[in-house]
Design an enzyme around this catalytic site. Structure first.
Site, short mmCIF file in Angstrom:
data_model
loop_
_atom_site.label_atom_id
_atom_site.label_comp_id
_atom_site.label_asym_id
_atom_site.label_seq_id
_atom_site.Cartn_x
_atom_site.Cartn_y
_atom_site.Cartn_z
N ALA A 178 61.16 -57.57 -36.79
CA ALA A 178 61.51 -57.21 -35.27
C ALA A 178 62.57 -56.62 -34.84
O ALA A 178 62.82 -55.59 -34.24
CB ALA A 178 61.34 -58.63 -34.65
N ASP A 213 59.16 -62.98 -33.73
CA ASP A 213 59.04 -61.70 -33.09
C ASP A 213 59.07 -61.62 -31.54
O ASP A 213 59.36 -60.59 -31.05
CB ASP A 213 57.54 -60.86 -33.59
O1 MRU Z 1 54.30 -57.31 -39.31
P1 MRU Z 1 56.05 -57.56 -39.73
O2 MRU Z 1 56.33 -57.35 -41.12
O3 MRU Z 1 56.67 -56.60 -38.86
O4 MRU Z 1 56.34 -59.13 -39.33
C1 MRU Z 1 57.65 -59.27 -39.49
C2 MRU Z 1 57.65 -60.86 -39.12
O5 MRU Z 1 56.93 -61.74 -38.52
C3 MRU Z 1 59.04 -61.31 -39.12
O6 MRU Z 1 59.18 -62.83 -39.58
C4 MRU Z 1 59.77 -61.31 -37.93
O7 MRU Z 1 59.79 -59.78 -37.39
C5 MRU Z 1 61.28 -61.89 -37.76
S1 MRU Z 1 62.26 -60.37 -38.62
C6 MRU Z 1 64.02 -61.05 -38.58
#
Ligand code: MRU
Length: 353
Positions: free
Chosen positions: A50, A239
């Protein structure tokens, strides 16, 4: 401990991004030169997580206007808006992306009269500020989170909420890095995180680089690890967090929260204020990205399911707030009832203005 890497760097007038789809085999940097290339890097998860999505999007805005021959500010702003709308179509769930696009555009709107070239510089400065602030927020999350984990020997995490998902240091992993600098080394059990294996490919890689002990497990092994008493807490990133504290995070997070409750373990979410979306009353309103069936039906190029099978492939789920023991932010630790603690701890300055 070696400094955790930064996945996005602005160097010598160019954007440099670690191509996370190539990890752990090789550490390769890509240099997107256009807003279209940034969009593609986001869509294809070359850059992901995120906070990192927000940073990449802000630099994408700069790339969209950097060489644009605008006749005046109005034309430049129209180009900026077009680029922001385009980048907003890359991925729907992580609110940090939309937050960063809005922040840059608002900054520009307040700077009318500055002239085209100065506005371009302003956009770059804002992207750099977003990146710098994210790093500081992660450090603060690390310090607050360390308080909660100082008695623990091991934690369980899911997906990648580490340095690769942020400007640097991560959110869920920031306390682990911080404690390591204080001489306290935690073991991290890492869910592989089906279907795209961010846990196995990315979290295991970055923790190993940092010299933190890692045990990799499949997602279905989390219950056994808890039952055996091998972890004292679950720590994940987010997210998007709704006003009532419901948390959208990588698919599988909700199941872990239920397992943690059953085993009497604290379930912590670590996230900066840019991950909160107070326009949404509950998690039910959070848009959840659904991705290609091939991510589930194939391992790489090899089919592992009958051709044409029906598939459900949401990239995220929503953990109801009542499963969450605390939310670790850069301004402090939020406890239930989240509706109140979010506005008191996190947005109290905003409320006063
Ligand atoms: O699909 P992604 O790899 O972008 O998903 C990321 C996540 O779900 C993380 O846990 C979230 O973005 C937190 S990042 C600090």
């Amino acid at each position: 401990m070696p400094e955790p890497v930064s996945p996005i760097v602005w160097r010598d007038g160019e954007l440099e991004i670690i191509d996370q789809t190539r990890l752990p085999e090789e550490l390769v940097f890509i240099r997107p030169r256009t807003v279209e290339e940034v969009w593609k890097a986001i869509r294809e998860l070359k850059v992901r997580g995120a906070p990192a999505l927000g940073i990449a999007a802000a630099f994408g805005l700069y790339l969209a206007i950097k060489d644009f021959q605008a006749k005046g500010e109005e034309e430049l702003c129209a180009q900026l808006k077009k680029a922001a709308d385009y980048l907003a179509s890359s991925r729907p769930t992580a609110v940090n992306l939309f937050w960063a696009l809005k922040r840059v555009q608002e900054k520009v709107a307040r700077a009318q009269g500055l002239g085209v070239e100065k506005i371009k510089e302003l956009v770059l400065r804002e992207a750099l500020a977003i990146q710098q602030e994210d790093e500081s927020m992660c450090l603060a999350i690390g310090r607050y989170g360390a308080e909660l984990l100082k008695e623990a020997q091991a934690i369980l995490t899911h997906c990648n909420a580490g340095t690769l998902a942020t400007a640097r240091y991560g959110t869920a992993l920031a306390p682990v890095y911080y404690l390591a600098t204080q001489g306290k080394v935690l073991r991290v059990f890492v869910d592989e995180t089906r279907p795209l294996l961010q846990g196995a490919r990315l979290t295991a890689w970055e923790l190993k680089q940092a010299g933190i002990p890692v045990t990799l497990i499949t997602d279905s092994m989390a219950a056994v690890v808890m039952q055996k008493g091998w972890v004292q807490a679950v720590v994940v990133g987010a997210d998007r967090i709704a006003a009532n504290g419901d948390v959208a995070n990588k698919i599988g997070t909700y199941g872990l929260a239920i397992l943690a409750r059953e085993h009497g373990l604290p379930f912590y979410v670590a996230a900066p204020s840019s991950t909160f979306d107070l326009t949404l009353a509950t998690g039910e309103e959070i848009p959840i990205e659904e991705r290609e069936p091939a991510e589930i039906t194939h391992l790489g190029l090899r089919p592992i399911a009958p051709q044409g099978i029906a598939v459900f492939n949401p990239a995220f789920d929503v953990t109801p707030h009542h499963y969450i023991t605390a939310i670790i932010t850069e301004k402090g630790i939020l406890r239930p009832p989240y509706q109140e603690s979010i506005s008191q701890v996190l947005f109290k300055e905003a409320a006063r203005q």
